[in-house]
Each structure stands twice: as C-alpha cells, then as structure tokens.
Enzyme design. Structure first.
Site, PDB file in Angstrom:
ATOM      1  N   HIS A   1       0.855  -1.062   0.585  1.00 53.20           N
ATOM      2  CA  HIS A   1       0.140  -0.071   0.118  1.00 53.20           C
ATOM      3  C   HIS A   1       0.588   1.142   0.296  1.00 53.20           C
ATOM      4  O   HIS A   1       0.784   2.022  -0.355  1.00 53.20           O
ATOM      5  CB  HIS A   1      -0.957   0.306   1.142  1.00 53.20           C
TER       6      HIS A   1
HETATM    7  O1  RIB Z   1      -4.392   0.060   5.044  1.00 52.35           O
HETATM    8  C1  RIB Z   1      -3.940  -0.273   4.380  1.00 52.35           C
HETATM    9  C2  RIB Z   1      -2.591   0.483   6.009  1.00 52.35           C
HETATM   10  O2  RIB Z   1      -2.561   0.665   6.479  1.00 52.35           O
HETATM   11  C3  RIB Z   1      -1.388   0.897   5.298  1.00 52.35           C
HETATM   12  O3  RIB Z   1      -0.548   2.248   5.751  1.00 52.35           O
HETATM   13  C4  RIB Z   1      -0.287  -0.065   6.284  1.00 52.35           C
HETATM   14  O4  RIB Z   1       0.606  -0.024   6.917  1.00 52.35           O
HETATM   15  C5  RIB Z   1      -1.416   0.672   7.628  1.00 52.35           C
HETATM   16  O5  RIB Z   1      -0.585   1.223   8.429  1.00 52.35           O
END
Ligand code: RIB
Ligand code: CA
Length: 314
Positions: A239
């Site tokens: 992500h």
């Molecule tokens: O939903 C994904 C996010 O939440 C990413 O930033 C992961 O590191 C968590 O923080």
C-alpha cells in the site's frame, strides 16, 4: 542537490511503510529532510523504534522524531494481526544508530518547513494525526507545504470496516482536516494499492539482488504476504509505497481529480472517504485520486530501488 524535492516521511511502520521509505530514500528525485512516527499499526513507542531501525538499515541520515501518542479524538487502534506484535515482525533489524530528536514530530515538521528554502512535500503513510496537528498548530507554515501524498481511504470499499480503510478510520478527524486544507493532495487508496501486488516471484527477484537491504525487504514482503495470502491475496499489497511512487513515477499510475469528503460520524461509515466519482456535488476536486497502477512497472521499480543499496549504508 539540484531540483530534488524536499520530503518529510510520516508513517506507522509497518512493513509497507518501511518499503515505502526504502523506495523514497533510493530515489535521486527526493531529498529526505525528516522522518516522523505516528501511532497506527502499533503504539507510538513501537512505530518510533521501528522508524529508527529502518533509518539505520537504510543508512538514512536525517532527524527522526516521535509522533503524538493518540489520534486527535479517537481511541488508539493497532493492527498487530497484520504487522505483528512489534509492528515490524520478521527479519532481525539493526539497533538504532541515531537518537530521537528532542522535539516531537509536529515540532520537527514545523522546523523543517521553517528552515527549508522551498516548499516541502509530505508523504503520509499512516493515520494523518501528525499532519493535521501541524496544519492546526502552525497555519502560518501551510504555504511551506508543497503538497501531501498519502496512503489511505478507498473510494470503492474499506479494509478495517466494510466502508473505511485503516489509516483513515484510526483518525478520521485528522483526515478531514487534511482533505479540506486546500493543499495539493494525492490519495493512494485501496482502489490502487490493492492492485499494487508484489508476487512471490518478485520477492525472489528482490532477494537475488543480494545486498542486506534487499534481503530484509524480501523478508518484509514474505511476512506481509503471509497475512494477506490467508485472506485470498495473490501477492503482498504494498500500500504505502504507492504514495511514494505517485511522486517519483506518476506515469505508472492512473489518477482522477475528485472531490472527496471524510465521514467523521456514522454508525457504519465513520472513516469513509466519500468520493464524488460522478461529479454530482458540483464541487471543485480537492485531491488527485490514484485508481490504477502498472503492477509490473511497480514491481520493477522496487527491484531497481533495492539495487541502489549495493553500496551499503554510508
Ligand atoms: O490500510 C493499509 C494501511 O494501514 C497501510 O498504511 C498500512 O501500513 C497500515 O498503516
Ligand atoms: Ca502505514
């Protein structure tokens, strides 16, 4: 350094935050001015310790400061199921080679903005608590912010509730302040980050680079994938690295200008990023929303990034 974009990295490492920071620190386009931790994936103590260890591993020589201990209004919420009890379970990492700054994250952000001769880009890969507090506490420094590239939200769906993504749900009030700031914002939500999949064969390409950073990144990916494999993912959705990719390789992304509101109330929808996809609100867009990615190009980018660490920590 000519034309490098000054950047503050704010996150809750977190495996994908760590990979995002590895990517940012590898890029000749970015000049990392500071790293700040925020509570999210784990407690602020753990994400701060992880931030120091990641900077040590990467040989990243910049000030590191500890963020706020809780979201602006909400009770803290962590994600041990995803990132483990340390927040960065998996490979052994070096002990910190640097001390934390005496000032907190928001104060360090303000100092970096004040001291910079040009506006500074913020990359937020966790809940936006520090960034929102910066905007509220130092309104006079807003003009020194080049823009905000954040990982968070999802126009189509959530991942921590059916409607809300984790980073936004942890601190919706903060996200609402940021989204209404009027600053240039790039949103990398689940619509794009769940397409930013790194497959096991990519882990091996990264591991084969062979330097210490490459080996750790491959192990981070394996650990991160283990949780996602069990819920049906073909690869690890990295992500947070998309928020960096949006700055250094925007051509890998499909972006749409959109008016996005953050739901801070609602029994079922608190923390939702409500995107006006069909432009029914007749409102000016407040952010560029990434909706698609060249996955192979993204995987290749990570492979090329770990190669830049062949020289080892300077
Ligand atoms: O939903 C994904 C996010 O939440 C990413 O930033 C992961 O590191 C968590 O923080
Ligand atoms: Ca994160």
């Amino acid at each position: 350094m000519a034309d490098r974009i000054p950047v503050i990295l704010d996150g809750d490492p977190g495996h994908d935050d760590a990979i995002a920071w590895m990517l940012a620190a590898s890029s000749p386009l970015l000049d990392i001015r500071a790293v700040t931790s925020v509570c999210g994936n784990q407690t602020i103590e753990k994400t701060t310790y992880n931030a120091l260890r990641i900077c040590t591993l990467l040989g990243l020589k910049c000030p590191v400061a500890k963020g706020r201990p809780t979201p602006m209004v909400a009770e803290p919420m962590t994600a041990a199921a995803v990132h483990g009890n340390t927040g960065l379970d998996g490979p052994v990492l070096p002990e910190p080679a640097m001390e934390l700054e005496k000032e907190g994250a928001v104060e360090l952000m303000a100092r970096v903005l004040r001291e910079s001769s040009e506006p500074v880009q913020i990359v937020a890969t966790g809940p936006q608590t520090n960034v929102a507090t910066l905007l509220v506490s130092y309104p006079e420094l807003k003009e020194k912010i080049r823009g905000i590239s954040f990982m968070g939200g999802g126009i189509a769906y959530g991942n921590w509730s059916c409607a809300a993504e984790f980073n936004i749900l942890v601190d919706p009030e903060a996200a609402q302040i940021v989204s209404s700031s009027g600053l240039p914002i790039i949103m990398s939500g689940l619509d794009v980050t769940e397409k930013a999949l790194i497959f096991p064969e990519d882990f091996e390409r990264i591991r084969a680079v062979g330097n210490p950073v490459a080996k750790v990144v491959a192990e981070w990916l394996e650990f991160f994938y283990e949780f996602h494999r069990k819920i049906g993912y073909e690869g690890a959705p990295v992500h947070d690295a998309v928020a960096v990719t949006a700055l250094i390789r925007p051509e890998l992304l499909d972006m749409q200008d959109m008016y996005v509101q953050i739901e801070t109330k609602g029994e079922y929808c608190r923390g939702t990023t409500v995107g006006d996809v069909r432009k029914t609100m007749n409102k000016e867009p407040n952010m560029r929303v990434c909706m698609g990615i060249d996955r192979k190009g993204f995987a290749d980018l990570l492979v090329e990034a770990v190669k830049t660490y062949d020289k080892g920590a300077e």
